[in-house]
Design a protein around this motif. Structure first.
Motif, PDB file in Angstrom:
ATOM      1  N   VAL A 170      17.947   2.700  17.409  1.00  0.00           N
ATOM      2  CA  VAL A 170      17.723   1.313  16.990  1.00  0.00           C
ATOM      3  C   VAL A 170      16.310   0.891  17.373  1.00  0.00           C
ATOM      4  CG1 VAL A 170      18.451  -1.085  17.289  1.00  0.00           C
ATOM      5  CG2 VAL A 170      20.158   0.724  17.131  1.00  0.00           C
ATOM      6  N   PHE A 171      15.879   1.260  18.561  1.00  0.00           N
ATOM      7  CA  PHE A 171      14.513   0.973  18.995  1.00  0.00           C
ATOM      8  C   PHE A 171      13.515   1.619  18.030  1.00  0.00           C
ATOM      9  CE2 PHE A 171      10.727   2.198  21.463  1.00  0.00           C
ATOM     10  CZ  PHE A 171      10.307   0.955  21.909  1.00  0.00           C
ATOM     11  N   GLY A 172      13.754   2.890  17.680  1.00  0.00           N
ATOM     12  CA  GLY A 172      12.868   3.591  16.755  1.00  0.00           C
ATOM     13  C   GLY A 172      12.829   2.945  15.383  1.00  0.00           C
ATOM     14  N   ILE A 173      13.980   2.519  14.882  1.00  0.00           N
ATOM     15  CA  ILE A 173      14.057   1.868  13.567  1.00  0.00           C
ATOM     16  C   ILE A 173      13.205   0.600  13.553  1.00  0.00           C
ATOM     17  CG2 ILE A 173      15.604   0.588  12.014  1.00  0.00           C
ATOM     18  CD1 ILE A 173      17.822   2.618  12.869  1.00  0.00           C
ATOM     19  N   LEU A 174      13.309  -0.187  14.592  1.00  0.00           N
ATOM     20  CA  LEU A 174      12.558  -1.447  14.650  1.00  0.00           C
ATOM     21  C   LEU A 174      11.054  -1.201  14.784  1.00  0.00           C
ATOM     22  CD1 LEU A 174      15.249  -3.228  16.692  1.00  0.00           C
ATOM     23  CD2 LEU A 174      14.075  -4.371  14.829  1.00  0.00           C
ATOM     24  N   ILE A 175      10.664  -0.209  15.577  1.00  0.00           N
ATOM     25  CA  ILE A 175       9.239   0.098  15.734  1.00  0.00           C
ATOM     26  C   ILE A 175       8.658   0.591  14.414  1.00  0.00           C
ATOM     27  CG2 ILE A 175       7.561   1.600  16.882  1.00  0.00           C
ATOM     28  CD1 ILE A 175       8.717  -0.653  18.626  1.00  0.00           C
ATOM     29  N   VAL A 176       9.386   1.464  13.732  1.00  0.00           N
ATOM     30  CA  VAL A 176       8.911   1.998  12.452  1.00  0.00           C
ATOM     31  C   VAL A 176       8.832   0.888  11.404  1.00  0.00           C
ATOM     32  CG1 VAL A 176       9.471   3.569  10.552  1.00  0.00           C
ATOM     33  CG2 VAL A 176       9.682   4.353  12.904  1.00  0.00           C
ATOM     34  N   SER A 177       9.758  -0.073  11.457  1.00  0.00           N
ATOM     35  CA  SER A 177       9.701  -1.193  10.505  1.00  0.00           C
ATOM     36  C   SER A 177       8.434  -2.017  10.712  1.00  0.00           C
ATOM     37  CB  SER A 177      10.944  -2.082  10.647  1.00  0.00           C
ATOM     38  OG  SER A 177      10.899  -2.875  11.825  1.00  0.00           O
ATOM     39  N   PHE A 178       7.986  -2.129  11.969  1.00  0.00           N
ATOM     40  CA  PHE A 178       6.735  -2.842  12.253  1.00  0.00           C
ATOM     41  C   PHE A 178       5.547  -2.070  11.685  1.00  0.00           C
ATOM     42  CE2 PHE A 178       3.005  -3.934  14.735  1.00  0.00           C
ATOM     43  CZ  PHE A 178       3.088  -5.312  14.861  1.00  0.00           C
ATOM     44  N   TYR A 179       5.580  -0.749  11.847  1.00  0.00           N
ATOM     45  CA  TYR A 179       4.515   0.087  11.277  1.00  0.00           C
ATOM     46  C   TYR A 179       4.480  -0.060   9.752  1.00  0.00           C
ATOM     47  CZ  TYR A 179       3.161   2.664  15.493  1.00  0.00           C
ATOM     48  OH  TYR A 179       2.650   3.015  16.725  1.00  0.00           O
ATOM     49  N   PHE A 180       5.664  -0.125   9.135  1.00  0.00           N
ATOM     50  CA  PHE A 180       5.730  -0.300   7.684  1.00  0.00           C
ATOM     51  C   PHE A 180       5.103  -1.630   7.279  1.00  0.00           C
ATOM     52  CE2 PHE A 180       7.729  -2.008   3.873  1.00  0.00           C
ATOM     53  CZ  PHE A 180       7.649  -0.944   2.982  1.00  0.00           C
ATOM     54  N   LYS A 181       5.427  -2.672   8.016  1.00  0.00           N
ATOM     55  CA  LYS A 181       4.914  -4.005   7.718  1.00  0.00           C
ATOM     56  C   LYS A 181       3.385  -4.039   7.729  1.00  0.00           C
ATOM     57  CE  LYS A 181       4.776  -8.643   9.773  1.00  0.00           C
ATOM     58  NZ  LYS A 181       5.212  -9.454  10.946  1.00  0.00           N
ATOM     59  N   ASN A 182       2.790  -3.270   8.622  1.00  0.00           N
ATOM     60  CA  ASN A 182       1.338  -3.297   8.778  1.00  0.00           C
ATOM     61  C   ASN A 182       0.625  -2.125   8.113  1.00  0.00           C
ATOM     62  OD1 ASN A 182       0.694  -5.624  10.877  1.00  0.00           O
ATOM     63  ND2 ASN A 182       2.574  -4.645  11.558  1.00  0.00           N
ATOM     64  N   ALA A 183       1.373  -1.286   7.400  1.00  0.00           N
ATOM     65  CA  ALA A 183       0.756  -0.152   6.702  1.00  0.00           C
ATOM     66  C   ALA A 183      -0.120  -0.654   5.558  1.00  0.00           C
ATOM     67  CB  ALA A 183       1.830   0.787   6.176  1.00  0.00           C
ATOM     68  N   THR A 184      -1.253  -0.013   5.363  1.00  0.00           N
ATOM     69  CA  THR A 184      -2.209  -0.456   4.337  1.00  0.00           C
ATOM     70  C   THR A 184      -2.322   0.521   3.171  1.00  0.00           C
ATOM     71  OG1 THR A 184      -4.017   0.574   5.600  1.00  0.00           O
ATOM     72  CG2 THR A 184      -3.585  -1.782   5.988  1.00  0.00           C
ATOM     73  N   THR A 185      -1.671   1.670   3.268  1.00  0.00           N
ATOM     74  CA  THR A 185      -1.733   2.655   2.186  1.00  0.00           C
ATOM     75  C   THR A 185      -0.324   3.036   1.750  1.00  0.00           C
ATOM     76  OG1 THR A 185      -1.723   4.588   3.670  1.00  0.00           O
ATOM     77  CG2 THR A 185      -3.876   3.587   3.149  1.00  0.00           C
ATOM     78  N   ARG A 186      -0.205   3.507   0.518  1.00  0.00           N
ATOM     79  CA  ARG A 186       1.107   3.940   0.023  1.00  0.00           C
ATOM     80  C   ARG A 186       1.650   5.110   0.834  1.00  0.00           C
ATOM     81  NH1 ARG A 186       1.017   3.893  -6.644  1.00  0.00           N
ATOM     82  NH2 ARG A 186       0.782   1.615  -6.880  1.00  0.00           N
ATOM     83  N   ARG A 187       0.748   5.998   1.223  1.00  0.00           N
ATOM     84  CA  ARG A 187       1.168   7.162   2.003  1.00  0.00           C
ATOM     85  C   ARG A 187       1.787   6.741   3.329  1.00  0.00           C
ATOM     86  NH1 ARG A 187      -2.798  12.212   3.831  1.00  0.00           N
ATOM     87  NH2 ARG A 187      -1.159  13.435   4.877  1.00  0.00           N
ATOM     88  N   ALA A 188       1.148   5.774   3.998  1.00  0.00           N
ATOM     89  CA  ALA A 188       1.656   5.279   5.281  1.00  0.00           C
ATOM     90  C   ALA A 188       2.997   4.578   5.091  1.00  0.00           C
ATOM     91  CB  ALA A 188       0.639   4.343   5.919  1.00  0.00           C
ATOM     92  N   LYS A 189       3.113   3.792   4.035  1.00  0.00           N
ATOM     93  CA  LYS A 189       4.375   3.095   3.769  1.00  0.00           C
ATOM     94  C   LYS A 189       5.491   4.085   3.465  1.00  0.00           C
ATOM     95  CE  LYS A 189       2.734  -1.462   2.283  1.00  0.00           C
ATOM     96  NZ  LYS A 189       3.476  -2.186   3.340  1.00  0.00           N
ATOM     97  N   LEU A 190       5.180   5.125   2.681  1.00  0.00           N
ATOM     98  CA  LEU A 190       6.181   6.136   2.344  1.00  0.00           C
ATOM     99  C   LEU A 190       6.634   6.886   3.598  1.00  0.00           C
ATOM    100  CD1 LEU A 190       7.792   7.688   0.214  1.00  0.00           C
ATOM    101  CD2 LEU A 190       5.817   9.211  -0.072  1.00  0.00           C
ATOM    102  N   LEU A 191       5.671   7.234   4.458  1.00  0.00           N
ATOM    103  CA  LEU A 191       6.002   7.960   5.685  1.00  0.00           C
ATOM    104  C   LEU A 191       6.884   7.129   6.597  1.00  0.00           C
ATOM    105  CD1 LEU A 191       5.601  10.391   7.569  1.00  0.00           C
ATOM    106  CD2 LEU A 191       3.533   9.271   8.439  1.00  0.00           C
ATOM    107  N   THR A 192       6.533   5.853   6.778  1.00  0.00           N
ATOM    108  CA  THR A 192       7.305   5.009   7.694  1.00  0.00           C
ATOM    109  C   THR A 192       8.693   4.685   7.152  1.00  0.00           C
ATOM    110  OG1 THR A 192       6.149   3.080   6.759  1.00  0.00           O
ATOM    111  CG2 THR A 192       5.308   3.965   8.829  1.00  0.00           C
ATOM    112  N   ILE A 193       8.804   4.432   5.858  1.00  0.00           N
ATOM    113  CA  ILE A 193      10.125   4.118   5.303  1.00  0.00           C
ATOM    114  C   ILE A 193      11.023   5.353   5.320  1.00  0.00           C
ATOM    115  CG2 ILE A 193       9.701   4.618   2.844  1.00  0.00           C
ATOM    116  CD1 ILE A 193      11.588   1.570   4.280  1.00  0.00           C
ATOM    117  N   THR A 194      10.430   6.531   5.130  1.00  0.00           N
ATOM    118  CA  THR A 194      11.200   7.780   5.211  1.00  0.00           C
ATOM    119  C   THR A 194      11.741   7.980   6.621  1.00  0.00           C
ATOM    120  OG1 THR A 194       9.863   8.813   3.477  1.00  0.00           O
ATOM    121  CG2 THR A 194      11.114  10.281   4.908  1.00  0.00           C
ATOM    122  N   LEU A 195      10.883   7.743   7.610  1.00  0.00           N
ATOM    123  CA  LEU A 195      11.317   7.893   8.999  1.00  0.00           C
ATOM    124  C   LEU A 195      12.387   6.867   9.351  1.00  0.00           C
ATOM    125  CD1 LEU A 195      10.797   9.553  11.532  1.00  0.00           C
ATOM    126  CD2 LEU A 195       8.993   7.940  12.164  1.00  0.00           C
TER     127      LEU A 195
END
Length: 402
Positions: A170-195
């Motif tokens: 649950v901690f990991g899911i929330l941290i990754v969601s924050f990374y997704f929110k602040n991602a600036t490239t499609r690649r970063a968004k795809l990586l974070t949503i996959t994780l």
């Protein structure tokens, strides 16, 4: 002057080498906490050895003495040893007291030169890397590709760590969601949503009801990070979809049905189930607290008294009451509960005020999961649980100047 220059240069090189070694073993500690107990213990003890032998615990004492969490942390360093003075069985209590060395971790981490956000985030990312490895093993165990650990899909974690792993996820899911929110490239968004999806899948197969409760309570934050405030309808629909996904999981349904069955058995005067035993342990802890409200029953007090006064209807012996608050109160009474509440408030306030950066957000989320998880798990007993808690307490100290 020449001698002074060489001397200063030698001291500088020594400081840099010590700091690098300390950072390396601390990085390994974050990496291995969600993976396995033994390597994380080795990493933690190695880091402490460098910290003490190099003299950094004295040289850099101003770094940890000035932290807002210092008094609660010192309290949990001292109380297990002080509690041996009034516990009924010091032989049992010493096993609890000798593991209190992990409370040196936040002091040690606060002493490390963590200037620059890369080093701070790298420790957080080390934890996520270790968690990803365990999640992969866990899913493979669930699918039958590799053997389970103690009959559970918990990777290489020791004991019955499904509750702990579910909180990690649950901690990991929330941290990754924050990374997704602040991602600036499609690649970063795809990586974070996959994780994020990967962690959600593992959460649905790990038999940890504590993590599921934390997830349900905190998933609005996840949806906010993923969709933002402009998509309220999508947040609602996505929330419904996530709940349906978890409700459809055979493991989740099994665990939820087990709660109903356990409660039914408890009402029929059969408490020898997971839920029933918890009810009895919580009542047992309450009785200890009523008898010893100020100083508790001493170090290991719950285990000692449960062993000699365990209800005949319950077959298992327990070391703790599966509740952080009751564990602390039954062991150390009011003098233990005060620093515990102090710790929660300190972490939450810091995280709330710094929620817009990843380190501050991680402290906020950790404080919430720590609080929720403490109602059904004892999160400051056992190495893996306690090491997770104390390392992220230190995150507060490492970002004061971020």
């Amino acid at each position: 002057m020449k001698f002074s220059f060489k001397k200063n240069r030698q001291l500088t090189v020594e400081y840099i080498t010590t700091n690098k070694l300390l950072f390396f073993f601390t990085y390994c500690l974050f990496l291995f906490i969600p993976v396995a107990k033994s390597p994380s213990i080795v990493a933690g003890i190695s880091a402490l050895a460098i910290w003490f032998l190099s003299g950094k615990f004295i040289k850099d004492r101003k770094k940890w003495l000035g932290q807002k969490w210092i008094l609660p942390v010192l309290a949990f360093l001292i109380l297990p040893w002080a509690g041996l003075l009034w516990t009924e069985d010091p032989g049992v209590g010493i096993n609890f007291a000798k593991s209190s060395y992990v409370w040196f971790f936040p002091l040690m981490i606060a002493s490390i030169d963590l200037s620059g956000t890369i080093k701070k985030e790298s420790l957080l990312n080390a934890f996520l890397i270790g968690l990803s490895f365990t999640a992969l093993l866990s899913i493979m165990q669930f699918l039958g590709v590799i053997p389970k650990k103690n009959g559970l899909p918990i990777g290489l974690l020791s004991g019955l760590a499904h509750g702990t792993l579910s909180l990690f996820l649950v901690f990991g899911i929330l941290i990754v969601s924050f990374y997704f929110k602040n991602a600036t490239t499609r690649r970063a968004k795809l990586l974070t949503i996959t994780l994020l999806v990967f962690y959600c899948i593992d959460l649905s197969v790990v038999q940890g009801r504590t993590g599921l409760l934390a997830f349900i309570l905190l998933y609005p934050i996840i949806m906010y990070n993923l969709l933002g405030t402009k998509h309220i309808l999508f947040i609602i629909l996505a929330s419904i979809c996530i709940l349906v996904f978890f409700a459809a999981s055979p493991t989740v349904r099994e665990r939820m049905n087990l709660i109903k069955t356990d409660i039914e058995q408890y009402s029929k005067d059969n408490p020898d189930t997971s839920i029933g035993a918890r009810f009895y342990m919580w009542k047992f802890s309450k009785d200890i607290i009523v008898k010893h409200p100020i100083i508790g029953a001493g170090t290991g007090g719950f285990k000692i008294l449960w062993k000699t006064n365990k209800p005949d209807k319950i077959s298992h012996y327990f070391n703790t009451p599966h509740n952080t608050f009751l564990y602390v109160a039954s062991s150390f009474g009011l003098i233990g509960i005060v620093p515990l509440i102090w710790l929660f408030i300190t972490l939450f306030k810091f995280g709330l005020y710094n929620q817009n950066n990843i380190i501050g957000f991680s402290v906020l989320i950790f404080s919430l999961i720590f609080f929720v998880g403490s109602f059904t798990n004892t999160l400051i007993a056992g190495f893996t649980n306690t090491a997770w808690v104390v390392t992220f307490i230190a995150f507060h100290g490492s970002v004061d100047n971020a």
